[in-house]
Design an enzyme around this catalytic site. Structure first.
Site, mmCIF file in Angstrom:
data_model
loop_
_atom_site.group_PDB
_atom_site.id
_atom_site.type_symbol
_atom_site.label_atom_id
_atom_site.label_comp_id
_atom_site.label_asym_id
_atom_site.label_seq_id
_atom_site.Cartn_x
_atom_site.Cartn_y
_atom_site.Cartn_z
ATOM 1 N N GLU A 35 43.408 29.137 47.550
ATOM 2 C CA GLU A 35 42.272 29.619 46.769
ATOM 3 C C GLU A 35 42.010 28.820 45.490
ATOM 4 O O GLU A 35 40.847 28.596 45.119
ATOM 5 C CB GLU A 35 42.451 31.105 46.435
ATOM 6 N N GLU A 84 52.081 35.540 43.791
ATOM 7 C CA GLU A 84 51.187 36.532 44.380
ATOM 8 C C GLU A 84 50.666 37.495 43.314
ATOM 9 O O GLU A 84 49.491 37.810 43.291
ATOM 10 C CB GLU A 84 51.908 37.295 45.495
#
Length: 513
Positions: free
Chosen positions: A331, A310
């Site tokens: 993504e 993250e």
């Protein structure tokens, strides 16, 4: 991968929102409305499983209700539920469903999507027009709801709400989404940046960190995609102005860091997994060189750790403490898919292979795929978010499936007869919302044309019988046509008949700084 996880969701978790892949059971997370089933529906169509698509559509139409006394995220409900229902509605004919004579401008899935939209509209009833973050599906905004929400929670509605307005003919949704965007635009700092969290009552920033990732990401994404989908040049103009400030203050050696929105100095030299959407957006603008350089940086992090955490410290080259997880986010492969369509560079297939192998080797459990709790040792977390089936597996599939109908180069399409006249759909002119739900721009144009024809028919019937009312409506039609012409799909932004890579090239020439 998709079918293994999907079948286990149905077996162990449905009708709850999510599968827990370690304990092989389910849990409600975002709203107790079988979220994974809705989110995964259009993936079934894209992968060609039309039988299951048809079964699930019937199930949703017969059983799904949103009339529940529950509080839900306005943002997540929009991108996952409304987006998922709209996309499934537009893919219904492709998937072999029987559709009515007025499709794509009406249909049961479209009705469900509008029902949900109506239930979250109260969130936008603020002095600024920017929405609250939470709404009760029955009773509106909860009492004492905080007015603080993230930037993406304000600016990520124009694709879904614009689609709703164009399909149904009700301008309310698109107008509300545009008002929120315009209100947010006025809050930029003197150096042209926005922060991370804002007070929707006052329009004052409460978190001044500016970046392209968490809390901001889909706002920037929707300015680009919303502009193309709705032929609204004002949105791309906004993005271009932001892009100047982003390159000046946030971009450092093909990384994008966080900076103070007012001063511009770096506050967090980190890369976030959510940043990885940007190369895909850049590909839509023809900014291929910049996008590829950034992709190489992001891929190196994946090669180093097997996943991207993250938060990753660019200075130290290591995950940031307490942000070491990877919840199977899409993504990176999303950008690989976009860029591969633009370049056919085999490096991007290597990126997809690495993502595929890492997930298969480290995240697979006996009944699904689990989030990675810590990328350093690949420990697992007992959660499989719905976006794994809606996005991650879908983008992987599209990266490798060269002949998928989504990749149509505009050389063919499906002619349908609608009340507005003949329309050509399924030419490959799809725009994905931030949850990877594709919207066919031609369908929106088809329904706008129907609306114009219906209004003209009413005028013809009134002419001679009620002259005053006729003249009044004629003036309204004149104003409406002016607005529709400004948003027409025959404008310079519509390149439906051109191959994907050519469309990117043209857009890149149009939107140079």
């Amino acid at each position: 991968m998709f079918m293994f996880a999907y079948d286990n969701y149905l077996q162990h978790a449905y009708p709850l929102d999510e599968l827990r892949p370690i304990t092989c059971d389910g849990t409600d997370t975002w709203g107790s409305y079988s979220l994974t089933l809705i989110d995964a529906l259009d993936t079934l169509a894209i992968m060609g499983n039309y039988t299951e698509f048809q079964r699930v559509v019937k199930l949703l139409i017969d059983d799904l209700t949103f009339d529940s006394d529950i509080e839900v995220s306005v943002f997540e409900t929009n991108i996952r539920v409304i987006g998922g229902l709209l996309s499934a509605h537009l893919l219904s004919k492709q998937a072999g469903m029987a559709v009515n004579s007025d499709w794509p401008c009406s249909g049961p899935l479209l009705n469900l999507a509008e029902n949900v939209a109506q239930r979250i509209l109260p969130a936008f009833n603020t002095p600024t027009g920017m929405p609250y973050g939470t709404v009760n599906l029955q009773f509106g905004v909860p009492e004492n709801e905080t007015p603080i929400t993230c930037t993406a929670g304000v600016g990520t509605f124009i694709i879904e709400f614009g689609t709703l307005s164009r399909l149904t003919g009700n301008p309310v949704y698109e107008n509300i989404a545009m008002k929120a965007l315009q209100s947010l635009w006025t809050t930029r700092s003197e150096i042209g940046l926005v922060g991370n969290h804002i007070d929707v009552k006052t329009g004052l920033w409460v978190a001044l960190d500016s970046g392209i990732g968490a809390g901001v990401d889909s706002y920037l994404e929707y300015l680009v995609k919303g502009s193309f989908l709705l032929s609204n040049p004002a949105l791309i103009d906004m993005y271009k102005e932001y892009s100047v400030s982003i390159k000046q203050y946030l971009k450092h050696d093909d990384w994008y860091m966080w900076a103070n929105m007012k001063k511009g100095h770096v506050t967090m030299p980190i890369f976030q997994s959510l940043d990885a959407y940007l190369p895909g957006v850049q590909s839509l603008l023809g900014e291929i060189d910049d996008a590829m350089k950034t992709m190489h940086n992001y891929h190196q992090v994946w090669k180093q750790l097997g996943f991207i955490p993250e938060f990753y410290s660019i200075v130290n080259g290591f995950p940031v403490e307490k942000h070491e997880g990877y919840p199977l986010r899409p993504e990176l492969v999303e950008s690989a898919m976009y860029l591969y369509q633009a370049t056919k560079d085999p490096f991007l297939l290597e990126v997809g292979r690495d993502i595929l192998e890492s997930i298969e080797q480290s995240a697979k459990t006996g009944c699904g795929y689990a989030s990675i709790k810590d990328v350093r040792d690949h420990k697992l977390d007992n959660r499989m978010e719905s976006f794994f089936l809606a996005e991650t597996t879908k983008y992987l599939y599209l990266l490798f499936d060269a002949d998928n109908f989504i990749h149509n180069d505009g050389s063919h399409g499906d002619i349908i007869d609608s009340p507005g006249g003949q329309c050509i759909l399924n030419t490959g002119n799809y725009f994905f919302n931030t949850e990877a739900h594709p919207i066919d721009a031609a369908a929106l144009n088809c329904c706008v044309a129907r609306k114009q024809k219906n209004v003209k028919s009413v005028l013809q019937n009134l002419q001679g019988s009620n002259r005053d009312k006729y003249n009044q409506l004629k003036m309204l039609l004149k104003e409406e046509n002016k607005e529709l012409n400004n948003k027409s799909f025959t404008s310079r932004y519509n390149c439906t008949s051109q191959p994907f890579h050519r469309r990117l090239s043209v857009l890149g020439e149009m939107f140079v700084n």
